[in-house]
Design a protein around this motif. Structure first.
Motif, PDB file in Angstrom:
ATOM      1  N   ARG A 189       0.763   4.453  -2.551  1.00  0.00           N
ATOM      2  CA  ARG A 189       0.690   5.309  -2.587  1.00  0.00           C
ATOM      3  C   ARG A 189       1.982   6.463  -2.929  1.00  0.00           C
ATOM      4  O   ARG A 189       0.991   7.254  -3.940  1.00  0.00           O
ATOM      5  CB  ARG A 189       0.844   5.918  -0.709  1.00  0.00           C
ATOM      6  CG  ARG A 189      -0.524   5.429  -0.306  1.00  0.00           C
ATOM      7  CD  ARG A 189      -0.425   5.856   1.073  1.00  0.00           C
ATOM      8  NE  ARG A 189       0.432   5.540   2.132  1.00  0.00           N
ATOM      9  CZ  ARG A 189       0.471   4.224   2.244  1.00  0.00           C
ATOM     10  NH1 ARG A 189      -0.156   3.939   2.410  1.00  0.00           N
ATOM     11  NH2 ARG A 189       1.840   3.925   3.359  1.00  0.00           N
ATOM     12  N   ASP A 237       0.850  -1.347  -0.021  1.00  0.00           N
ATOM     13  CA  ASP A 237      -0.090  -0.025  -0.143  1.00  0.00           C
ATOM     14  C   ASP A 237       0.796   0.948   0.149  1.00  0.00           C
ATOM     15  O   ASP A 237       0.957   2.550  -0.452  1.00  0.00           O
ATOM     16  CB  ASP A 237      -0.892  -0.197   1.435  1.00  0.00           C
ATOM     17  CG  ASP A 237      -0.332   0.054   2.475  1.00  0.00           C
ATOM     18  OD1 ASP A 237       0.936  -0.841   2.222  1.00  0.00           O
ATOM     19  OD2 ASP A 237      -0.416   1.008   3.289  1.00  0.00           O
ATOM     20  N   LEU A 267       0.754  12.480  -9.652  1.00  0.00           N
ATOM     21  CA  LEU A 267       0.074  13.466  -9.812  1.00  0.00           C
ATOM     22  C   LEU A 267       1.039  14.847  -9.774  1.00  0.00           C
ATOM     23  O   LEU A 267       1.497  15.820 -10.657  1.00  0.00           O
ATOM     24  CB  LEU A 267       0.162  13.383  -8.164  1.00  0.00           C
ATOM     25  CG  LEU A 267      -1.000  15.407  -7.198  1.00  0.00           C
ATOM     26  CD1 LEU A 267      -2.968  15.295  -7.683  1.00  0.00           C
ATOM     27  CD2 LEU A 267      -0.815  15.471  -6.236  1.00  0.00           C
ATOM     28  N   ILE A 297       4.949  11.489   6.135  1.00  0.00           N
ATOM     29  CA  ILE A 297       4.604  12.793   6.980  1.00  0.00           C
ATOM     30  C   ILE A 297       3.350  12.812   7.037  1.00  0.00           C
ATOM     31  O   ILE A 297       2.374  11.892   5.793  1.00  0.00           O
ATOM     32  CB  ILE A 297       5.746  14.012   6.613  1.00  0.00           C
ATOM     33  CG1 ILE A 297       5.138  14.563   5.094  1.00  0.00           C
ATOM     34  CG2 ILE A 297       7.155  14.090   6.688  1.00  0.00           C
ATOM     35  CD1 ILE A 297       6.118  15.973   5.275  1.00  0.00           C
ATOM     36  N   VAL A 354      -0.277  10.626   7.274  1.00  0.00           N
ATOM     37  CA  VAL A 354       0.313   8.561   6.975  1.00  0.00           C
ATOM     38  C   VAL A 354       1.983   8.881   7.342  1.00  0.00           C
ATOM     39  O   VAL A 354       1.803   7.687   7.763  1.00  0.00           O
ATOM     40  CB  VAL A 354      -0.603   8.647   5.395  1.00  0.00           C
ATOM     41  CG1 VAL A 354       0.860   9.721   4.517  1.00  0.00           C
ATOM     42  CG2 VAL A 354      -0.139   7.174   5.138  1.00  0.00           C
ATOM     43  N   GLY A 372       1.438  21.669   4.084  1.00  0.00           N
ATOM     44  CA  GLY A 372       0.053  21.155   4.737  1.00  0.00           C
ATOM     45  C   GLY A 372       1.005  19.345   5.808  1.00  0.00           C
ATOM     46  O   GLY A 372       0.237  19.567   7.229  1.00  0.00           O
ATOM     47  N   ARG A 373       1.358  18.907   5.185  1.00  0.00           N
ATOM     48  CA  ARG A 373       1.892  17.694   6.051  1.00  0.00           C
ATOM     49  C   ARG A 373       2.054  18.001   6.611  1.00  0.00           C
ATOM     50  O   ARG A 373       2.185  16.655   8.193  1.00  0.00           O
ATOM     51  CB  ARG A 373       2.312  16.601   4.885  1.00  0.00           C
ATOM     52  CG  ARG A 373       1.176  16.174   4.434  1.00  0.00           C
ATOM     53  CD  ARG A 373       1.624  14.605   3.178  1.00  0.00           C
ATOM     54  NE  ARG A 373       0.554  14.407   2.105  1.00  0.00           N
ATOM     55  CZ  ARG A 373       0.349  13.929   1.623  1.00  0.00           C
ATOM     56  NH1 ARG A 373       1.238  12.268   2.221  1.00  0.00           N
ATOM     57  NH2 ARG A 373      -0.456  13.081   1.221  1.00  0.00           N
TER      58      ARG A 373
END
Lengths: 216, 216
Positions: free
Chosen positions: B33, B29, B40, B132, B135, B196-197
């Motif tokens: 990710r 997984d 992206l 970070i 997750v 943001g993370r």
């Protein structure tokens, strides 16, 4: 009753010994945090602090024995038996021992017995508060790692999950237990603390969803 | 170059096979990710998507072998060797193989080799972004559970920590590595997501301090 600090000191030493080699998710530091929360909530609820703090120290004393059986035995019931024996050895009077064993045996979320005394209610609240919020998130993922579970399964079907198996993830714990902690609080202080921790925990899992989907 | 979806499909099957029985913190997984983040970021950075996505699928292919030695071998270097052999078997041309092995061998945070190509930079960013945020927090605590570490030590002295030992906690990982991820980003999109993370992760550890101290 005057606070019996000698008894509390002895119980702290004897309880701590039983946590040697305990899993990190249910280690001695969990007992210390629950103890701290009991001090805080117990004062506001006018508890008998000797009963309450003795119960805090002893509440997970049966945990290690039950971990080896992957949850087959109820650690609260086992712990109450061990606590009873220990208090007898320390010369505690039967009424005090009964009050403590009631707290220990009823602190479990999934247990059938509800806490009746104010001390038992405060211990229940303190123990459950340590399973939500950031500390609850940390403990849930640590526990998943300890038992070899996956990181996450956003599409988990709770009916298909085998406890202590690969699908016993933090999200499963969140959906089946942690989300309901707030509404199970017995005391006003417990409810207040639970509000903030519950909110943060929901934000965490919402963010986890978003990050896994690549949304942020 | 046209996107070679047949090669990507084959590599996905072959890479996934190697994750059977992998630890949850570095399971398949995680690769999925990182693959999503590479899709992206790679589009915004005009990457050769076959090189990038092949690298994403193969980047941790040496991890399982290295986990058994508790980090003694560099999983990025071992992975690059395995990837080279696999791509040779699939008939990939040497230039393509060289580009992918460069990405795989330079994706490690602690590695000496810096990523040079844009594809290697994007893979580095995507892989680090998954360490970070929420997750990252989840993976860090899961990893601590896997290796039998404690939940936390707020007074950790990083110099005294033995990797894979009881003090190799999520907070240790946070203080020694995760806090620096944001500043190590190579791409603009990576930086934006990292902001943001990183912010959320700092909030998490701040709250963890407060909850442990009984402040909220």
């Amino acid at each position: 009753m005057r606070f019996n600090s000698d008894l509390i000191d002895v119980l702290e030493i004897r309880a701590k010994e039983r946590f040697t080699g305990a899993r990190g998710s249910h280690g001695w530091d969990h007992v210390q945090r629950v103890y701290g929360l009991c001090q805080l909530i117990g004062k506001e609820e006018n508890c008998d602090m000797t009963v309450l703090l003795a119960s805090a120290l002893l509440h997970d004393i049966g945990r290690h024995e039950c971990d080896n059986g992957n949850g087959a035995k109820c650690h609260a019931k086992v712990g109450a038996k061990i606590a009873e024996e220990m208090l007898k050895q320390e010369g505690a009077d039967p009424d005090f021992t009964g009050q403590v064993t009631h707290c220990v045996s009823t602190h479990r979320f999934r247990g059938d017995d509800a806490p009746r005394s104010i001390e038992a209610k405060v211990l229940f609240d303190a123990d459950k508060l340590d399973s939500i919020g950031s500390v609850g998130i940390a403990r849930a993922f640590l526990f998943s790692g300890e038992i070899g579970a996956r990181l996450d399964d956003p599409d988990v079907n709770p009916d298909d999950v085998e406890p202590y198996g690969p699908d016993d993830t933090a999200r499963y714990e969140f959906l089946t237990k942690l989300l309901r902690v707030k509404e199970r609080m017995h005391t006003k202080t417990g409810k207040r603390i639970a509000e903030g921790r519950d909110k943060f925990m929901r934000e965490f899992f919402k963010r986890l969803d978003d990050e896994i989907s690549g949304l942020r």
